[in-house]
Design a protein around this motif. Sequence first.
Motif, PDB file in Angstrom:
ATOM      1  N   ARG A 126      22.679  87.569  -5.894  1.00  0.00           N
ATOM      2  CA  ARG A 126      21.960  86.298  -5.817  1.00  0.00           C
ATOM      3  C   ARG A 126      22.685  85.235  -6.627  1.00  0.00           C
ATOM      4  NH1 ARG A 126      17.813  84.140  -9.191  1.00  0.00           N
ATOM      5  NH2 ARG A 126      18.125  85.908 -10.552  1.00  0.00           N
ATOM      6  N   ALA A 142      25.745  85.218   3.800  1.00  0.00           N
ATOM      7  CA  ALA A 142      24.755  84.733   2.835  1.00  0.00           C
ATOM      8  C   ALA A 142      23.508  84.240   3.549  1.00  0.00           C
ATOM      9  CB  ALA A 142      25.354  83.609   2.004  1.00  0.00           C
ATOM     10  N   PHE A 144      20.126  81.682   2.797  1.00  0.00           N
ATOM     11  CA  PHE A 144      19.445  80.752   1.899  1.00  0.00           C
ATOM     12  C   PHE A 144      18.006  81.181   1.718  1.00  0.00           C
ATOM     13  CE2 PHE A 144      22.767  77.537   2.445  1.00  0.00           C
ATOM     14  CZ  PHE A 144      22.820  77.059   1.147  1.00  0.00           C
ATOM     15  N   SER A 147      15.521  76.965   0.176  1.00  0.00           N
ATOM     16  CA  SER A 147      16.441  75.834   0.186  1.00  0.00           C
ATOM     17  C   SER A 147      15.659  74.534   0.181  1.00  0.00           C
ATOM     18  CB  SER A 147      17.317  75.899   1.436  1.00  0.00           C
ATOM     19  OG  SER A 147      18.148  74.777   1.501  1.00  0.00           O
ATOM     20  N   LYS A 153      16.706  76.589  -5.964  1.00  0.00           N
ATOM     21  CA  LYS A 153      17.573  76.916  -4.839  1.00  0.00           C
ATOM     22  C   LYS A 153      18.132  78.303  -5.080  1.00  0.00           C
ATOM     23  CE  LYS A 153      18.890  72.173  -4.654  1.00  0.00           C
ATOM     24  NZ  LYS A 153      19.246  71.479  -5.853  1.00  0.00           N
ATOM     25  N   LEU A 155      20.479  81.601  -3.178  1.00  0.00           N
ATOM     26  CA  LEU A 155      21.312  82.099  -2.092  1.00  0.00           C
ATOM     27  C   LEU A 155      21.477  83.599  -2.274  1.00  0.00           C
ATOM     28  CD1 LEU A 155      23.278  81.287   0.280  1.00  0.00           C
ATOM     29  CD2 LEU A 155      25.077  81.334  -1.450  1.00  0.00           C
TER      30      LEU A 155
END
Length: 182
Positions: A126, A142, A144, A147, A153, A155
């Motif tokens: 992460r 990856a 999201f 987002s 945020k 990923l």
Amino acid sequence: VNPSIVNRLIVSGSNGNVSIEGQEFNDLTVDLLNGSINFDETASSSAFIRTSRGNVNVKGGAHGALELISMVGTINTETLNAKDVTVSSNGSVNISLNERTESATINANMGSININVPHDRALEGRLSTVVGQINYPPDLDARFMKSQDIGFKELMLVNDTDEKALLLEVGTKFGSVTLHRS
């Protein structure tokens, strides 16, 4: 320092810098209140490196478990050869991992994180920031999570291969996270 005589070294101080070059230890602890810490071609099974006000610089060497902490300062590494890496900083972190690294946990409060990993190594884990951007190469698998323009945020790095992946847990509160492949 003769590693056959000194198995464990603990360096603790209030003011001043510590530089260790070309040494080998089983256990190493360096804990400073005010000062920078520099390691050059130093090896250890486990190392704990902390400074309250100063920078931490690690160049070369080999470590099993390595923990780097700078309360007010920057952490920089070049060709970091460590199996398990833990980094905590209130400043920026610039870290370069190699093929030997199995896991890296990197956290910063008030700085950006730049992390460089080998190009052909599978990744999972992460990347996150509260205020800042997440930057990563387009070839990564990856997803999201959450987002948003403002706010948290995150990923997720996905390993869809049979290869054992490098586990990354990277996060900052105020700053960007940038993942580079070399």
